[in-house]
Design a protein around this motif. Structure first.
Motif, short mmCIF file in Angstrom:
data_model
loop_
_atom_site.label_atom_id
_atom_site.label_comp_id
_atom_site.label_asym_id
_atom_site.label_seq_id
_atom_site.Cartn_x
_atom_site.Cartn_y
_atom_site.Cartn_z
N LYS A 1 4.34 23.24 19.88
CA LYS A 1 5.50 24.08 20.15
C LYS A 1 6.05 23.82 21.55
N ASN B 1 9.12 22.36 17.69
CA ASN B 1 7.77 22.34 17.13
C ASN B 1 7.61 21.04 16.35
N ALA C 1 10.28 20.08 13.87
CA ALA C 1 11.36 21.00 14.19
C ALA C 1 11.85 20.70 15.62
N ASP D 1 10.40 24.81 10.88
CA ASP D 1 9.96 26.06 11.51
C ASP D 1 11.14 27.03 11.56
N GLU E 1 11.36 29.96 12.87
CA GLU E 1 11.56 30.60 14.17
C GLU E 1 12.36 29.69 15.11
N LYS F 1 16.73 23.26 5.61
CA LYS F 1 15.66 22.74 6.44
C LYS F 1 15.75 21.24 6.65
#
Length: 295
Positions: free
Chosen positions: A129, A146, A149, A183, A185, A199
């Motif tokens: 992350k 991440n 991501a 991810d 978030e 995504k």
């Protein structure tokens, strides 16, 4: 983050042991190279140090490996670049200093002494992350990246100019790319060009240019650079063209000790309108294995 660094170190050690076995095998058509290093930076200041400064410790690990096959006009080149680092400043939580995963494979067929037709695939992402730190007055950190991501998977078809072992230039008029944002978030804060509610972003009509240079420019001084440019045919304005550059300058002090200067530069309008970069200068341990054997 500690677990990630330990896992990367374990991968470095296991890969070293495996390569040490495979490079001794005779009668192969492979040319292999492997380098792994661990760099440590540390500084300390007393509480009454009047010139100012902050105590810190940083640890970076990196791995660079190649396995290239050649038989007549046929070639198959493979490269792995892994970088991960942590830094701890006095009074702050532990943070990442560098994080990069790059994998590349290319199958080629030579039609002249300097030119190959090729198909290739490469993958780019990170291990852990990433945060934008202290964005609010209360010190809140915001998750902005991440593993996968973002993640970029690019396929390419084209021609490669390779006049010598040190330099190559790939021209790919057809290079579809898939951008992953798995991810949720991260997706709330950064989209990296992936449409809302999805995504994966797929870019079918695109071109890519890649260039690489790797050579000892002086005794015990090696320079390596990899450049990539990605052009979406639907977005041909100059500011929409992506550019990525990774460069490493390594000076060997002796067989195991080296000084290295690393830098990564990225311009991707879907991420940020300005150039992104990171840089590190470190003294560390470098272990290199090279094997050249021809049937």
């Amino acid at each position: 983050m500690k677990r990630t660094l330990l896992a990367l170190l374990a991968l470095l050690l296991s890969s070293t042991a495996l390569l040490a076995q495979t490079t001794t095998e005779a009668d192969t058509l492979w040319r292999r190279s492997f380098a792994t290093g661990l760099n440590l930076n540390q500084s300390a200041f007393s509480d009454n140090w009047k010139a100012g400064g902050i105590s810190s410790v940083a640890l970076n690990a990196h791995l660079d490996a190649r396995a290239d096959y050649e038989l007549g006009a046929v070639s198959w080149d493979n490269a792995v670049q892994l970088q991960y680092g942590l830094i701890k400043n006095k009074g702050e939580d532990q943070r990442k200093s560098i994080d990069r995963i790059y994998l590349d494979t290319k199958y080629g067929y030579a039609f002249t002494s300097d030119w190959n037709a090729f198909v290739s695939a490469n993958f780019l992402s990170q291990f852990a992350k990433g945060y934008e730190y202290d964005i609010d007055a209360d010190g809140t950190d915001r998750l902005i990246s991440n593993f996968l991501a973002p993640g970029f998977l690019t396929f390419a078809l084209g021609a490669e100019y390779k006049p010598n072992p040190h330099f190559s230039l790939r021209l790919s008029p057809f290079a579809p790319r898939f951008t992953f944002l798995v991810d949720e978030e991260v997706g709330e804060n950064e989209r990296y060009g992936v449409p809302e509610g999805k995504k994966v972003r797929t870019e079918w009509l695109a071109a890519m240019v890649q260039a690489s240079y790797d050579r000892d420019i002086m005794t015990n001084l090696n320079f390596r650079a990899n450049y990539m440019s990605y052009i979406n045919y639907k977005e041909l304005s100059g500011k929409q063209i992506d550019h990525m550059l990774n460069a490493v300058l390594t000076a060997k002090v002796n067989r195991y000790i080296n000084v290295s200067l690393m830098g990564n530069f990225v311009y991707d309008y879907d991420q940020d309108a300005d150039i992104q970069y990171n840089q590190s200068l470190a003294l560390g341990i470098l272990y290199t294995v090279q094997g050249f054997s021809v049937r």
